[in-house]
Design a protein around this motif. Sequence first.
Motif, short mmCIF file in Angstrom:
data_model
loop_
_atom_site.label_atom_id
_atom_site.label_comp_id
_atom_site.label_asym_id
_atom_site.label_seq_id
_atom_site.Cartn_x
_atom_site.Cartn_y
_atom_site.Cartn_z
N CYS A 247 -3.35 -1.23 -0.14
CA CYS A 247 -2.54 -2.32 -0.69
C CYS A 247 -1.33 -2.69 0.17
O CYS A 247 -0.72 -3.73 -0.05
N HIS A 248 -0.93 -1.80 1.07
CA HIS A 248 0.29 -2.05 1.85
C HIS A 248 0.04 -1.95 3.34
O HIS A 248 -0.73 -1.09 3.78
N GLN A 249 0.76 -2.76 4.10
CA GLN A 249 0.87 -2.51 5.54
C GLN A 249 1.99 -1.50 5.73
O GLN A 249 3.10 -1.72 5.23
N ILE B 253 11.39 8.09 -5.66
CA ILE B 253 10.47 9.11 -6.17
C ILE B 253 9.95 8.68 -7.55
O ILE B 253 8.75 8.77 -7.84
N ARG B 254 10.87 8.17 -8.36
CA ARG B 254 10.49 7.70 -9.70
C ARG B 254 9.44 6.58 -9.59
O ARG B 254 8.42 6.60 -10.29
N TRP B 255 9.70 5.64 -8.70
CA TRP B 255 8.77 4.52 -8.52
C TRP B 255 7.40 5.01 -8.06
O TRP B 255 6.37 4.62 -8.61
N LEU B 256 7.39 5.91 -7.07
CA LEU B 256 6.11 6.38 -6.51
C LEU B 256 5.30 7.13 -7.56
O LEU B 256 4.08 7.04 -7.60
N ARG B 257 5.99 7.86 -8.45
CA ARG B 257 5.28 8.66 -9.44
C ARG B 257 4.77 7.81 -10.60
O ARG B 257 3.70 8.10 -11.14
N ALA B 258 5.55 6.79 -10.99
CA ALA B 258 5.17 6.04 -12.19
C ALA B 258 5.59 4.57 -12.13
O ALA B 258 6.41 4.11 -12.92
N PRO B 259 5.00 3.82 -11.19
CA PRO B 259 5.40 2.41 -11.08
C PRO B 259 5.15 1.60 -12.35
O PRO B 259 5.91 0.67 -12.66
N GLN B 260 4.12 2.00 -13.12
CA GLN B 260 3.83 1.24 -14.35
C GLN B 260 4.88 1.48 -15.42
O GLN B 260 5.06 0.66 -16.32
N HIS B 261 5.55 2.61 -15.32
CA HIS B 261 6.62 2.91 -16.27
C HIS B 261 7.84 2.06 -15.93
O HIS B 261 8.56 1.60 -16.82
N VAL B 262 8.07 1.84 -14.64
CA VAL B 262 9.24 1.07 -14.20
C VAL B 262 9.03 -0.42 -14.46
O VAL B 262 9.89 -1.08 -15.04
N VAL B 263 7.89 -0.94 -14.03
CA VAL B 263 7.58 -2.37 -14.25
C VAL B 263 6.18 -2.46 -14.85
O VAL B 263 5.18 -2.56 -14.13
N PRO B 264 6.09 -2.39 -16.19
CA PRO B 264 4.77 -2.41 -16.82
C PRO B 264 3.97 -3.64 -16.39
O PRO B 264 4.51 -4.74 -16.34
N GLY B 265 2.71 -3.41 -16.04
CA GLY B 265 1.83 -4.52 -15.70
C GLY B 265 1.89 -4.95 -14.24
O GLY B 265 1.16 -5.85 -13.83
N ASN B 266 2.76 -4.31 -13.43
CA ASN B 266 2.80 -4.74 -12.01
C ASN B 266 1.55 -4.26 -11.28
O ASN B 266 0.78 -3.45 -11.79
N GLY B 267 1.34 -4.77 -10.07
CA GLY B 267 0.08 -4.55 -9.35
C GLY B 267 -0.10 -3.16 -8.78
O GLY B 267 -1.15 -2.85 -8.22
N VAL C 86 -3.41 -1.60 6.13
CA VAL C 86 -3.32 -3.02 6.44
C VAL C 86 -3.47 -3.88 5.18
O VAL C 86 -3.71 -5.08 5.26
N GLY C 87 -3.35 -3.24 3.99
CA GLY C 87 -3.55 -3.97 2.74
C GLY C 87 -2.54 -5.08 2.52
O GLY C 87 -1.43 -5.03 3.04
N ARG C 88 -2.95 -6.06 1.75
CA ARG C 88 -2.06 -7.20 1.51
C ARG C 88 -1.87 -7.48 0.02
O ARG C 88 -1.51 -8.58 -0.38
N VAL C 89 -2.15 -6.46 -0.81
CA VAL C 89 -1.95 -6.64 -2.26
C VAL C 89 -0.46 -6.50 -2.59
O VAL C 89 0.11 -7.31 -3.30
N GLY C 90 0.16 -5.46 -2.04
CA GLY C 90 1.59 -5.25 -2.24
C GLY C 90 2.36 -5.67 -1.00
O GLY C 90 1.77 -6.04 0.01
N PRO C 91 3.70 -5.62 -1.08
CA PRO C 91 4.51 -6.02 0.07
C PRO C 91 4.35 -5.04 1.24
O PRO C 91 4.10 -3.85 1.02
N PRO C 92 4.50 -5.54 2.49
CA PRO C 92 4.51 -4.62 3.64
C PRO C 92 5.71 -3.68 3.52
O PRO C 92 6.77 -4.10 3.05
N LEU C 93 5.55 -2.43 3.95
CA LEU C 93 6.63 -1.45 3.75
C LEU C 93 7.47 -1.21 5.01
O LEU C 93 8.29 -0.29 5.04
N ASN C 94 7.30 -2.06 6.03
CA ASN C 94 8.21 -1.92 7.17
C ASN C 94 9.63 -2.27 6.72
O ASN C 94 9.82 -3.18 5.90
#
Length: 146
Positions: free
Chosen positions: A71-73, A109-123, A81-89
């Motif tokens: 999902c990420h570059q 760390i919080r985001w990486l462990r539980a992104p759906q908890h932070v922003v429910p429904g995000n990609g 090389v994914g293009r679903v999420g933003p590039p992480l450079n």
Amino acid sequence: MHRLKSLLAAMPSSLRFVLALLALSFLAGVASVTVLYRQDAAQARTSAEVMTGGSAKAGQEAIGRYNCGACHQIPGIASAVGRVGPPLNGIAVRAEIAGVLANDPANMIRWLRAPQHVVPGNGMPDQGVSDRDARDIAAYLYTLKK
Ligand code: HEC
């Protein structure tokens, strides 16, 4: 090569000496830029590891295992090389994570462990990332300053 040799032979020795000095200082310049560049990378890694308590090298491997690159570059990760999420450079110097959390190690760390908890429904799905892995991944991400 032959022409260069005869050209050099035709020169006064003082000029040959100056040319040799110029060539040497050029090489010294290249060498010092290389050293500085390496130091810069090493320093970026050390500070990212101190900030997160993780290992950037282990994080690089974990990113491959979790297949974040689908999902990420991500610089330095083969086939990311994914293009679903933003590039992480440049993620190390961005102000926010996903536009909602201040970008600091605890939030990363919080985001990486539980992104759906932070922003429910995000990609980005919750992938069951362990605390250890999240720390290591955060260490790697914080080396990405550009
Ligand atoms: C299925 C696709 C997908 C996968 C797999 C995925 N992500 Fe994401 N990621 C996203 C999307 C979409 C966003 C944007 C979320 C938002 O802004 O609400 C995002 C956002 C992020 C952000 C915040 C970026 C920013 O600019 O604020 C980071 C950091 C991140 N992901 C890292 C990872 C890591 C590390 C992994 C692997 C453990 C991973 N992602 C796996 C889709 C994915």
